[in-house]
Design a protein around this motif. Structure first.
Motif, PDB file in Angstrom:
ATOM      1  N   TRP A  70       0.582  -1.184   0.154  1.00 49.11           N
ATOM      2  CA  TRP A  70       0.003   0.041  -0.049  1.00 49.11           C
ATOM      3  C   TRP A  70       0.809   1.089   0.070  1.00 49.11           C
ATOM      4  O   TRP A  70       0.543   2.317  -0.502  1.00 49.11           O
ATOM      5  CB  TRP A  70      -0.996  -0.038   1.163  1.00 49.11           C
ATOM      6  N   GLN A  71       1.812   1.327   0.644  1.00 48.42           N
ATOM      7  CA  GLN A  71       2.844   2.336   0.743  1.00 48.42           C
ATOM      8  C   GLN A  71       3.247   2.700  -0.714  1.00 48.42           C
ATOM      9  O   GLN A  71       3.378   3.776  -1.211  1.00 48.42           O
ATOM     10  CB  GLN A  71       3.914   2.161   1.911  1.00 48.42           C
ATOM     11  N   ASP A  74       0.622   4.315  -2.731  1.00 49.66           N
ATOM     12  CA  ASP A  74       0.627   5.670  -2.522  1.00 49.66           C
ATOM     13  C   ASP A  74       2.020   6.451  -2.856  1.00 49.66           C
ATOM     14  O   ASP A  74       1.632   7.678  -3.261  1.00 49.66           O
ATOM     15  CB  ASP A  74       0.306   5.803  -1.175  1.00 49.66           C
ATOM     16  N   LEU A  77       1.574   7.059  -6.608  1.00 45.32           N
ATOM     17  CA  LEU A  77       0.636   8.194  -6.795  1.00 45.32           C
ATOM     18  C   LEU A  77       0.786   9.462  -6.343  1.00 45.32           C
ATOM     19  O   LEU A  77       0.700  10.425  -7.071  1.00 45.32           O
ATOM     20  CB  LEU A  77      -0.817   7.719  -5.960  1.00 45.32           C
ATOM     21  N   ALA A  78       1.600   9.650  -5.428  1.00 49.19           N
ATOM     22  CA  ALA A  78       1.973  10.793  -4.921  1.00 49.19           C
ATOM     23  C   ALA A  78       3.083  11.387  -5.997  1.00 49.19           C
ATOM     24  O   ALA A  78       2.971  12.815  -6.319  1.00 49.19           O
ATOM     25  CB  ALA A  78       2.761  10.745  -3.730  1.00 49.19           C
ATOM     26  N   MET A 106      -5.041   6.689  -9.690  1.00 44.24           N
ATOM     27  CA  MET A 106      -6.230   7.131  -8.850  1.00 44.24           C
ATOM     28  C   MET A 106      -7.573   6.126  -8.896  1.00 44.24           C
ATOM     29  O   MET A 106      -7.912   5.714  -7.706  1.00 44.24           O
ATOM     30  CB  MET A 106      -6.575   8.561  -9.034  1.00 44.24           C
ATOM     31  N   ASP A 109      -6.454   2.861  -7.245  1.00 43.56           N
ATOM     32  CA  ASP A 109      -6.256   2.905  -5.721  1.00 43.56           C
ATOM     33  C   ASP A 109      -7.707   3.217  -5.269  1.00 43.56           C
ATOM     34  O   ASP A 109      -8.022   2.253  -4.276  1.00 43.56           O
ATOM     35  CB  ASP A 109      -5.621   4.267  -5.314  1.00 43.56           C
ATOM     36  N   ASP A 113      -9.282   0.053  -2.774  1.00 43.19           N
ATOM     37  CA  ASP A 113      -9.770   0.521  -1.233  1.00 43.19           C
ATOM     38  C   ASP A 113     -11.185   0.011  -1.225  1.00 43.19           C
ATOM     39  O   ASP A 113     -11.523  -0.422  -0.112  1.00 43.19           O
ATOM     40  CB  ASP A 113      -9.841   1.934  -1.303  1.00 43.19           C
ATOM     41  N   SER A 126     -13.732   4.176   2.706  1.00 44.50           N
ATOM     42  CA  SER A 126     -13.557   3.971   1.581  1.00 44.50           C
ATOM     43  C   SER A 126     -14.515   4.375   0.534  1.00 44.50           C
ATOM     44  O   SER A 126     -13.888   4.882  -0.661  1.00 44.50           O
ATOM     45  CB  SER A 126     -13.300   2.168   1.197  1.00 44.50           C
ATOM     46  N   CYS A 129     -13.708   8.227   0.558  1.00 45.90           N
ATOM     47  CA  CYS A 129     -12.439   8.515  -0.401  1.00 45.90           C
ATOM     48  C   CYS A 129     -12.697   8.298  -1.890  1.00 45.90           C
ATOM     49  O   CYS A 129     -12.344   9.136  -2.812  1.00 45.90           O
ATOM     50  CB  CYS A 129     -11.150   7.638   0.065  1.00 45.90           C
ATOM     51  N   GLU A 133     -12.056  10.559  -4.976  1.00 43.27           N
ATOM     52  CA  GLU A 133     -10.903  10.205  -6.012  1.00 43.27           C
ATOM     53  C   GLU A 133     -11.296   9.799  -7.356  1.00 43.27           C
ATOM     54  O   GLU A 133     -10.568  10.255  -8.023  1.00 43.27           O
ATOM     55  CB  GLU A 133     -10.350   8.902  -5.115  1.00 43.27           C
TER      56      GLU A 133
END
Length: 166
Positions: A70-71, A74, A77-78, A106, A109, A113, A126, A129, A133
């Motif tokens: 997940w990190q 993300d 995505l960042a 996005m 993700d 989620d 979720s 978000c 999103e």
């Protein structure tokens, strides 16, 4: 000593005519470009693969590196959002590609989620978000599409009239 005027050095610009001529030949002959053929074959090959996965994968699965997975998504995505912002701000041609890639990340993700959230507050969070999103992802993809059209129009103004054959 005499002063001489220096002629400005102009970088050579790639001529889009050969690529346009090749694309026109493919269309006139009724042939699909190779990437279209590969994409079509891959799409068809995924149909039985998805059916196989649906029949064989367990409903529950325990995995390691869940947090890292997940990190990683993300962080990707960042970075994609940052690249989209920077390239759009500076009006770089790559803005169209970054925007489309960011929108796809996005949407992926939001999908993950929603599909793996548990009942209760996790599911509610979720959904909230995803309600933010997904519209943002669609706006980002729309921005990418507009940037691509702007770039194509700048390179080949006749793209606005697809029936025009130079």
């Amino acid at each position: 000593m005499t002063a001489t005027a220096q002629t400005p050095v102009v970088a050579p610009v790639a001529d889009p005519a050969p690529a346009a001529a090749l694309a026109r030949r493919w269309r006139l002959r009724g042939w699909a470009p190779p990437v279209a053929v590969v994409a079509a074959v891959a799409a068809l090959a995924l149909v039985p693969w998805v059916v196989y996965l649906g029949a064989t994968l367990p409903a529950d699965y325990t995995t390691t590196n869940w947090d890292g997975t997940w990190q990683g998504l993300d962080v990707a995505l960042a970075l994609a959002l940052a690249a989209t912002a920077l390239s759009s701000w500076r009006r770089w041609p790559s803005a169209a590609l970054w925007a489309c890639a960011t929108g796809v990340l996005m949407l992926a993700d939001a999908w993950f989620d929603l599909s793996i959230s548990t009942e209760g507050s996790d599911r509610v969070w979720s959904v909230v978000c995803a309600c933010v999103e997904v519209p943002v992802a669609l706006l980002v993809v729309r921005h990418g599409h507009r940037e691509l059209r702007r770039l194509l129009h700048r390179v080949t103004p006749d793209m606005q009239n697809p029936t025009h054959a130079p």
